[in-house]
Design a protein around this motif. Structure first.
Motif, short mmCIF file in Angstrom:
data_model
loop_
_atom_site.label_atom_id
_atom_site.label_comp_id
_atom_site.label_asym_id
_atom_site.label_seq_id
_atom_site.Cartn_x
_atom_site.Cartn_y
_atom_site.Cartn_z
N GLY A 100 37.61 -76.49 -31.90
CA GLY A 100 37.30 -77.63 -31.05
C GLY A 100 38.42 -78.02 -30.13
N ARG A 101 39.47 -77.21 -30.05
CA ARG A 101 40.58 -77.43 -29.12
C ARG A 101 40.34 -76.51 -27.92
NH1 ARG A 101 44.80 -79.92 -32.12
NH2 ARG A 101 46.29 -79.45 -30.47
N ILE A 102 39.86 -77.09 -26.83
CA ILE A 102 39.44 -76.30 -25.68
C ILE A 102 40.59 -76.20 -24.68
CG2 ILE A 102 37.71 -76.02 -23.88
CD1 ILE A 102 36.61 -75.95 -26.77
N PHE A 103 40.95 -74.96 -24.32
CA PHE A 103 42.01 -74.71 -23.34
C PHE A 103 41.39 -74.69 -21.95
CE2 PHE A 103 45.54 -72.39 -25.90
CZ PHE A 103 45.26 -73.13 -27.05
N ILE A 104 41.79 -75.62 -21.10
CA ILE A 104 41.31 -75.71 -19.72
C ILE A 104 42.35 -75.05 -18.82
CG2 ILE A 104 40.51 -77.22 -17.88
CD1 ILE A 104 38.81 -77.47 -20.35
N THR A 105 41.96 -73.98 -18.13
CA THR A 105 42.91 -73.27 -17.28
C THR A 105 42.99 -73.91 -15.89
OG1 THR A 105 43.58 -71.06 -16.56
CG2 THR A 105 41.27 -71.63 -16.27
N ASP A 106 44.02 -73.51 -15.13
CA ASP A 106 44.19 -74.00 -13.76
C ASP A 106 44.06 -75.51 -13.70
OD1 ASP A 106 44.68 -71.52 -12.53
OD2 ASP A 106 42.55 -71.08 -12.42
N SER A 107 44.84 -76.19 -14.52
CA SER A 107 44.70 -77.64 -14.64
C SER A 107 46.04 -78.30 -14.87
CB SER A 107 43.76 -77.99 -15.81
OG SER A 107 44.32 -77.55 -17.04
N VAL A 108 46.16 -79.53 -14.42
CA VAL A 108 47.30 -80.38 -14.73
C VAL A 108 46.75 -81.75 -15.11
CG1 VAL A 108 48.79 -79.14 -13.11
CG2 VAL A 108 47.64 -81.23 -12.36
#
Length: 303
Positions: A100-108
């Motif tokens: 349930g720990r979602i890695f969001i790419t291209d993000s700040v």
């Protein structure tokens, strides 16, 4: 053992050349969220064999909630052997999604004046590093600089982790008349800022609620900022891309990213995030156009 974005990684095999330490360098931390020495139960187990080329020759998924890999590789190193870093990013993104720990790419993500987070997502060269530099120049804390870890609780989305090294083009300071304290530079002259701090770790341990989500389309030559609401299916479509890209190996590495299967558990956690985003952020997600400074001011300083 190390932890990446809250995911335990256990290395086994031939490790006497500093292989594990290669994932704690400034270069690795630019892409791997919150690399720490871990002492929790491992979620990813990697057996490493020494070699000049990088290759993963065995993978086994979801065995007692663990993923197993066997790989051949030299020590991870910027410019010379970067593939292990992007492989580990993909592997921990998968294991994180299962938890349930979602890695969001291209993000700040930045803490705004209300003490909540604004999550910026955008394709390369749409203004994320510039927004980050502007935030630092105004004294606003950064939570993540390249990849962001989020979870779902109490009907909202929270930032719980992220990369802690910012790399930005120094021309930002000249164009916008700002000053950012930095610690180092890349070979290309880009500036490096380490945002790690005890205050940041405490905030992420609690989780920082996301108040707004901004899809960036900013440019130096842009005019005044304008905002277009994102609603319904477009929220799902947009966030699906940024929340599954790492799982699919969109951060390319040699010889080619692995195909990592999406389990029912992973799909369930992803859909939980997307359904909540539609329900709770239909009035708080926008595409932003214009120059970086005006986008920054209108999303982080003025309410």
């Amino acid at each position: 053992m190390i932890s990446v974005g809250g995911v335990g990684v256990l290395f086994e095999g031939e490790l006497d050349d500093g292989f594990e330490d290669g994932f704690r360098t400034t270069f690795a931390r630019r892409y791997l969220p919150d690399v720490l020495r871990g002492d929790a139960r491992p979620n990813v187990i990697i057996e490493r064999f020494k070699g000049e080329k990088f290759r993963v020759f065995s993978s086994l998924y979801d065995v007692n909630s663990k993923d197993y890999y066997k790989l051949e590789s030299a020590v991870p190193q910027a410019y010379k052997n970067e593939a292990p870093v992007f492989f580990l990013l993909q592997a921990t993104a998968r294991a994180g999604a299962r938890k349930g720990r979602i890695f969001i790419t291209d993000s700040v993500s930045v803490i705004n004046e209300n003490g909540k987070a604004v999550l910026f997502v955008g394709y390369p060269h749409t203004g994320k590093s510039t927004i980050s530099a502007l935030a630092l120049s105004e004294g606003l804390p950064l939570l993540s600089t390249e990849n962001t870890v989020v979870d779902v609780r109490d009907g909202r989305i929270f930032v719980i982790g992220g990369t802690d090294v910012l790399v930005y083009d120094p021309k930002i300071e000249e164009i916008y008349g700002i000053k950012v304290e930095y610690q180092d530079t890349t070979r290309s002259g880009y500036r490096i800022v380490d945002i790690s701090s005890s205050e940041r770790r405490i905030a992420l341990r609690r989780g920082v609620e996301i108040e707004k989500i901004i899809v960036l389309h900013a440019a130096f030559g842009g005019g005044d900022a304008s905002f277009s609401p994102v609603r319904g299916r477009k929220i799902k479509k947009t966030l699906w891309y940024f929340s599954t890209s790492l799982l699919k190996g969109m951060d390319y590495y040699e010889p080619a990213p692995l195909y990592m299967p999406m389990s029912d558990e992973i799909n369930s956690n992803l859909n939980r995030l997307l359904d909540l985003a539609v329900e709770s952020y239909s009035g708080a997600m926008f595409e932003a156009f214009g120059n970086h400074r005006d986008v920054f001011r209108r999303t982080l300083l003025f309410y």
